[in-house]
Design an enzyme around this catalytic site. Sequence first.
Site, PDB file in Angstrom:
ATOM      1  N   ASP A  21      -2.512   5.602   2.199  1.00  0.00           N
ATOM      2  CA  ASP A  21      -1.595   6.463   1.444  1.00  0.00           C
ATOM      3  C   ASP A  21      -0.393   6.884   2.296  1.00  0.00           C
ATOM      4  O   ASP A  21      -0.508   7.036   3.520  1.00  0.00           O
ATOM      5  CB  ASP A  21      -2.361   7.709   0.967  1.00  0.00           C
ATOM      6  N   GLY A  22       0.739   7.079   1.629  1.00  0.00           N
ATOM      7  CA  GLY A  22       1.914   7.633   2.308  1.00  0.00           C
ATOM      8  C   GLY A  22       3.096   6.686   2.412  1.00  0.00           C
ATOM      9  O   GLY A  22       4.124   7.032   3.012  1.00  0.00           O
ATOM     10  N   ASN A  23       2.978   5.501   1.801  1.00  0.00           N
ATOM     11  CA  ASN A  23       4.086   4.536   1.886  1.00  0.00           C
ATOM     12  C   ASN A  23       5.355   5.074   1.223  1.00  0.00           C
ATOM     13  O   ASN A  23       6.465   4.918   1.751  1.00  0.00           O
ATOM     14  CB  ASN A  23       3.714   3.225   1.176  1.00  0.00           C
ATOM     15  N   TRP A  26       6.973   7.814   3.278  1.00  0.00           N
ATOM     16  CA  TRP A  26       7.575   7.204   4.487  1.00  0.00           C
ATOM     17  C   TRP A  26       8.967   6.664   4.136  1.00  0.00           C
ATOM     18  O   TRP A  26       9.929   6.861   4.878  1.00  0.00           O
ATOM     19  CB  TRP A  26       6.661   6.073   4.982  1.00  0.00           C
ATOM     20  N   HIS A  38       6.068   0.252   1.045  1.00  0.00           N
ATOM     21  CA  HIS A  38       4.912  -0.645   0.885  1.00  0.00           C
ATOM     22  C   HIS A  38       5.038  -1.838   1.837  1.00  0.00           C
ATOM     23  O   HIS A  38       4.063  -2.272   2.438  1.00  0.00           O
ATOM     24  CB  HIS A  38       4.811  -1.131  -0.565  1.00  0.00           C
ATOM     25  N   LEU A 132     -15.061 -11.066  10.168  1.00  0.00           N
ATOM     26  CA  LEU A 132     -14.784  -9.875   9.351  1.00  0.00           C
ATOM     27  C   LEU A 132     -14.767 -10.217   7.857  1.00  0.00           C
ATOM     28  O   LEU A 132     -14.122 -11.177   7.437  1.00  0.00           O
ATOM     29  CB  LEU A 132     -13.417  -9.289   9.752  1.00  0.00           C
ATOM     30  N   ARG A 195      -8.763  13.404  -0.861  1.00  0.00           N
ATOM     31  CA  ARG A 195      -9.374  13.011  -2.135  1.00  0.00           C
ATOM     32  C   ARG A 195      -9.909  11.586  -2.002  1.00  0.00           C
ATOM     33  O   ARG A 195      -9.427  10.809  -1.189  1.00  0.00           O
ATOM     34  CB  ARG A 195      -8.329  12.931  -3.255  1.00  0.00           C
ATOM     35  N   SER A 197      -9.868   9.711  -4.920  1.00  0.00           N
ATOM     36  CA  SER A 197      -8.991   9.038  -5.886  1.00  0.00           C
ATOM     37  C   SER A 197      -9.615   7.813  -6.563  1.00  0.00           C
ATOM     38  O   SER A 197      -9.001   6.744  -6.620  1.00  0.00           O
ATOM     39  CB  SER A 197      -7.673   8.629  -5.209  1.00  0.00           C
ATOM     40  N   GLU A 208     -18.934   8.758   6.234  1.00  0.00           N
ATOM     41  CA  GLU A 208     -18.229   9.835   6.935  1.00  0.00           C
ATOM     42  C   GLU A 208     -16.777   9.787   6.481  1.00  0.00           C
ATOM     43  O   GLU A 208     -16.158   8.713   6.476  1.00  0.00           O
ATOM     44  CB  GLU A 208     -18.310   9.625   8.452  1.00  0.00           C
TER      45      GLU A 208
END
Length: 251
Positions: A21-23, A26, A38, A132, A195, A197, A208
């Site tokens: 979150d936060g693009n 920014w 993004h 991965l 959150r 979301s 955690e």
Amino acid sequence: MTEAQDKKNRILPRHVAVVMDGNGRWANKRHLPRAMGHKAGVNSTRKIVENCVKEKIAALTIFAFSSENWARPKAEVSALMSLFVSTITSEVKKLSKNNVRVQFIGDRKRFSEKLQSKINAAEESTKNNTGLHLYIAANYGGRWDVVNACRLLINDAQHDGRTAEDIDEALFDSYMSLSESPAPDLFIRTGGEQRISNFLIWQLAYSELYFVDVLWPDFSDKDFDEALSWYSGKQRRFGKTGQQVLEEQST
Ligand code: FPP
């Protein structure tokens, strides 16, 4: 103990889940269009994938697009779709070289044919990789996941004769996204909100939860390292007492 020894002794999560979150903020701070945020976010995504590979973490799940994100301005949705196509195209070869297995979770039917074929090709070309396991949540919602699992389970039950009494948590889980991997041990959300979301509402039951103010495009190697150290200091009790956990660890 030195910092290097500390790091060597840390207990790492097997599975990390991230809300990136936060693009938008920014980009706003720089008077840029949100789409640029993004685009900048993709660099942080690449870095966290590389770090998970380096740390030999088994699985990473990232929230790229929620079922609710369709409600964003048309131009932003369309920029995100183009970004997904171009990012998948440019990154898949390198991911595969690094033995990463890519899988998408969510309802892909709403995406364009072009994006769906990129998604299918990325999954197909990495399906035998054993490193991965990278899950990309796209048009994903936790509630959708639960309802989808019910649909699949009921469909199967019509053929295999299972009744309501046969359903337990393990069986239900096998119909949920991510069932091939251990549940996320560590959930990270950047951008300051605390959150879930509608992310992995079933799978995060015992994770955690780590919240950090830093905006996703600014999320650095050091920020991830701090999250891993924070996780390592947590005692995971799964409903037991702290004393029981300590006793189990010493036997
Ligand atoms: C949330 O920030 C971010 C998103 C909805 C998109 C995240 C997508 C990427 C980083 C691209 C990843 C690409 C691939 C192919 C995996 P926000 O826009 O809600 O930020 P704000 O809260 O500051 O507005």
